[in-house]
Enzyme design. Sequence first.
Site, PDB file in Angstrom:
ATOM      1  CD  GLU A 130      64.184 -12.004  -3.715  1.00 52.55           C
ATOM      2  OE1 GLU A 130      65.038 -11.445  -4.416  1.00 52.55           O
ATOM      3  OE2 GLU A 130      63.244 -11.401  -3.184  1.00 52.55           O
TER       4      GLU A 130
ATOM      5  CG  HIS B  75      58.448  -9.642  -3.612  1.00 55.15           C
ATOM      6  ND1 HIS B  75      57.511  -8.894  -4.279  1.00 55.15           N
ATOM      7  CD2 HIS B  75      59.650  -9.365  -4.204  1.00 55.15           C
ATOM      8  CE1 HIS B  75      58.118  -8.192  -5.238  1.00 55.15           C
ATOM      9  NE2 HIS B  75      59.408  -8.462  -5.215  1.00 55.15           N
TER      10      HIS B  75
ATOM     11  CG  ASP C 231      63.783  -8.571  -8.909  1.00 52.60           C
ATOM     12  OD1 ASP C 231      62.868  -7.819  -8.545  1.00 52.60           O
ATOM     13  OD2 ASP C 231      64.444  -9.254  -8.107  1.00 52.60           O
ATOM     14  CG  ASP C 232      65.147  -4.524  -8.495  1.00 49.70           C
ATOM     15  OD1 ASP C 232      64.363  -3.560  -8.436  1.00 49.70           O
ATOM     16  OD2 ASP C 232      65.060  -5.531  -7.769  1.00 49.70           O
TER      17      ASP C 232
ATOM     18  CG  HIS D 144      60.878  -3.974  -7.842  1.00 50.01           C
ATOM     19  ND1 HIS D 144      60.072  -3.865  -6.721  1.00 50.01           N
ATOM     20  CD2 HIS D 144      61.186  -5.291  -7.959  1.00 50.01           C
ATOM     21  CE1 HIS D 144      59.910  -5.062  -6.181  1.00 50.01           C
ATOM     22  NE2 HIS D 144      60.589  -5.948  -6.919  1.00 50.01           N
TER      23      HIS D 144
END
Length: 318
Positions: free
Chosen positions: A188, A185, A266-267, A9
């Site tokens: 998770e 997504h 991811d982040d 992201h």
Amino acid sequence: MAKAELHCHIEGATPPALALAQAERYGIDTSRFIRDGQYAWEDFTSFVESYDATANLFRTEEDYALLAETYLTGIAEDGAIYSELIVSPDQGDAVGIGADAYISGLAEGAQRAKVKTGIETRFLVVGIRHFGPERVVKAAEYAARRPHPLVTGFNLAGEERMHRVADFARAFDIARDAGLGITIHAGELSGAFSVRDALDHVRPSRISHGVRAIQDGDLVKRLADEGVVLEACPGSNVALKVFPDFQSHPLRALHAAGVRVTLNSDDPPFFHTSLAREYEVAASIMGFSDAEILGMTRTAIEAAFVDAPTRQRLLSAL
């Protein structure tokens, strides 16, 4: 080792130092979400709040160009040859510059990074699950108009425990009919059932995360049989306590079961990781060989939402 990433992201890739510089430029107090030079959060809800506060520090096309250039140049220096960035037109609207200027700024940054390092980039427009199905349809319609040549895929992110996957089927049909690559997504924060729902209602070629499929042996076999690629993000999963530690993470078991897996960040600064660290953890803690890790990179390029000539050129770089 050459690296490739399918799941990052872009606002979540903001280095804290860049966030602080942006905050100083706009006179924003960051004490609520940055402490001691690191992002501060306690659980998924507070992580999202910290993420949103960071995202709102970028307000012009040039801001977004700087963000993309900074992140992509950094991972290229660590060996990355390809990156897919998850981008949100809703964020462009939120800061008042509009979706087109938002995408244009990020594309300018990607081009600068490519000129400097050779890294190839594509964008996945994302719909935000907790904004509701109609907002996600609008995001899909925007992506379907192909606002920039770098936009090649569509994703759904946000609070996985809100709404059913089936509620978003129309948005994914719009994206698929436009020829966009499809990922979502799932698996998770929610369990194996969310992965099954994604397969049944969305028919993606990839799943963002998907690792909680390990709870269901039949589902793991289905993923392997259908060749669906998982965009695994071990550092993120451990930071968010999806799994207690890297030794407990199912990446090794999924790989052994024949599931096609890839490594992603991811982040990254929010989870104290990076693409390079994900590769390092796979080798030093999870016990993957160099050949197995290179195979994951190959899988990422094979599953990338790119045209055939670009894919072949990237594969040749391996």
